[in-house]
Enzyme design. Structure first.
Site, PDB file in Angstrom:
ATOM      1  CB  CYS A 104      -0.982  -0.036   1.169  1.00 54.58           C
ATOM      2  SG  CYS A 104      -2.373   1.111   0.956  1.00 54.58           S
ATOM      3  CG  HIS A 162      -3.657  -3.362   3.731  1.00 51.57           C
ATOM      4  ND1 HIS A 162      -2.465  -2.904   4.235  1.00 51.57           N
ATOM      5  CD2 HIS A 162      -4.285  -2.283   3.187  1.00 51.57           C
ATOM      6  CE1 HIS A 162      -2.372  -1.599   4.014  1.00 51.57           C
ATOM      7  NE2 HIS A 162      -3.464  -1.198   3.379  1.00 51.57           N
TER       8      HIS A 162
END
Length: 503
Positions: free
Chosen positions: A332, A442
């Site tokens: 991310c 994630h």
């Protein structure tokens, strides 16, 4: 309305509120009680994405799992994600409404409270019991006005309260007596008892203190929960420590920087718990040790955390690490840092609009922060050379990344898009030499197949099998079994029901 609600408040942060609610969710579910977790206001950088694309605190997602439920936005209607020391992104019922400083949010609380009550009453109409988690301490005098996180909320819905304290840190009797003393009489009346958490040693040596506490306050000690050695529960906010393993049990050394705004640090839980992996977290001003794999984690403030990494010497370290054959993975915000350029035209993560930062330049990619946040649960397959493995994960990001059109790009994963998986999406990046992976996913290590494939990519030829979901479930059961042994759960349920009838 539910048969009863119960709120767990703590004398301090990290007293055990999330842990106790998780245990009670599992124990109530075992008894056939339809129970839902709820936290009116949560401040954390560790969040989860629901199936319908909303964002809630990680602790409530774990508590939902313990109760046998799919996480829902009503379980945590207010989520505050700090992006500076004095400000945070405010998320109401799963969607960001903007950034506010502490004073601005204090004024906004009356609006936020409406959303919190709206979500609570929806849960109350659907479930037989609602277990509510407080935030911090109810005795923070400066935060008592317009409180919606602790006693202010308990008073609004008129529910009983348990106060939990951590004896492992010391001062447990002062914490409990002091907290109770700082409550007003009506708030004191709704406290039905205390729970002492993380006790080590012979309980007989504590008994005189328990007797004194009950006589001094007029409140019963409902239970003393023992310290569970090696216990793992996904952390709500604080970055969990990694166990140190012997060289004989370590096949892979992973190094991860802890940045000021590190987010979703549960991403590496499966790694730090894996028997073959040693995870070392490097904090500010610490020397960076040698590693096989470096992971740059997510961040709530990517440009400022990128500047922090440069200040701490990570750019030179990464250059040397890659030159000598090491692997790097960016997740991310860490993925964005590995690119060429980061743009924040609307000032979403910075005080001023149109800020720009130069990335580390390992990936030919530009990232622009957009106003609309991407919130998705994901599944599909990762592809590393000849390896293909099933993966699951979730996305939480405002950044939209685009690759240079002058460069051939190898993607990291193929993601399912719809029930029939037609027109699957390409995700992430893997370098031509196979040393660098970037992904927006994630939870990338949580699926056992993806974990095995990624460990193989990082240099472990034959990694031990490890199923993170099974491990987490076993730990929740261990926690619940301990609570069952040390708290009279059936008496607690009757006490809550009696409180509800009396009011």
């Amino acid at each position: 309305m539910p048969a009863f609600s119960l709120m767990v408040q703590g004398t301090t942060s990290d007293a055990g509120k999330s842990t106790l609610v998780t245990a009670l969710c599992r124990l109530f579910a075992r008894r056939g009680i339809q129970v839902a977790p709820f936290k009116p206001q949560n401040m954390a950088l560790n969040s989860a994405v629901t199936q319908d694309g909303n964002e809630i605190g990680r602790a409530q997602a774990v508590q939902a799992y313990a109760a046998g439920l799919e996480p829902h936005v009503d379980m945590n209607p207010i989520l505050l994600k700090p992006n500076t020391d004095v400000g945070a992104q405010v998320i109401i019922q799963g969607k960001a409404v903007g950034n506010m400083d502490a004073v601005g949010y204090h004024e906004y609380k009356s609006i936020a409270k409406v959303a919190a009550l709206d979500s609570y009453y929806r849960l109350a109409d659907q479930y037989q019991a609602v277990l509510i988690e407080g935030a911090g301490s109810p005795a923070e005098i400066n935060l008592r006005a317009r409180d919606i996180a602790n006693m202010g909320f308990a008073e609004s819905i008129d529910c009983p309260v348990i106060i939990i304290a951590d004896i492992d840190k010391g001062g447990v009797f002062a914490h409990l007596v002091g907290t109770l003393e700082l409550l007003c009489p009506s708030e004191q009346d709704r406290v039905i008892g205390f729970v002492i958490n993380r006790f080590r040693g012979d309980i007989s040596l504590l008994q005189s203190g328990l007797d004194w506490l009950e006589e001094r306050t007029g409140k019963p000690v409902l239970g003393v929960l023992p310290y569970l050695k090696g216990f793992h529960l996904e952390s709500e906010d604080a970055v969990a420590h990694s166990p140190v393993k012997t060289d004989a049990n370590t096949k892979l050394n992973v190094v991860i920087p802890v940045m000021p705004r590190t987010s979703n640090h549960t991403d590496w839980d499966a790694l730090r718990l894996h028997p073959d992996v040693q995870v070392t977290l490097v904090k500010p001003n610490q020397a960076i040790p040698p590693a096989d794999l470096v992971i740059l984690p997510g961040s709530k403030s990517v440009q400022s955390d990128l500047a922090f990494l440069r200040q701490e010497g990570w750019e030179a370290y990464l250059n040397t690490h890659l030159r000598y054959g090491g692997k790097v993975m960016g997740i991310c915000g860490g993925f964005q840092m590995l690119g060429d350029t980061l743009l924040d035209p609307y000032g979403l993560e910075n005080q001023h609009a149109n800020t720009q930062a130069k990335g580390f330049g390992y990936i030919p990619m530009t990232t622009v922060l957009e106003k609309e946040k991407q919130l998705k649960q994901r599944q599909g397959y990762l592809q590393i050379e000849t390896q293909q493995a099933q993966l699951t994960g979730y996305e939480i990001h405002s950044g939209v990344s685009s690759f240079s059109t002058n460069t051939s790009i190898r993607h990291f994963a193929n993601l399912e898009n719809g029930e029939n998986n037609e027109n699957g999406e390409k995700e992430g990046y893997i370098s031509e030499d196979g040393k660098i992976i970037g992904t927006y996913l994630h939870g990338i290590f949580d699926h056992p197949d993806a974990l095995q494939a990624l460990l193989h990519w990082a240099g472990v030829d034959q990694a031990a099998a490890f199923d993170y979901d099974q491990y987490r479930d076993a730990e929740i059961n261990r926690l619940a079994d301990s609570a069952e042994q040390h708290i009279n759960i059936d008496a607690l349920i009757e006490q809550c029901k009696a409180f509800q009838k009396a009011t």
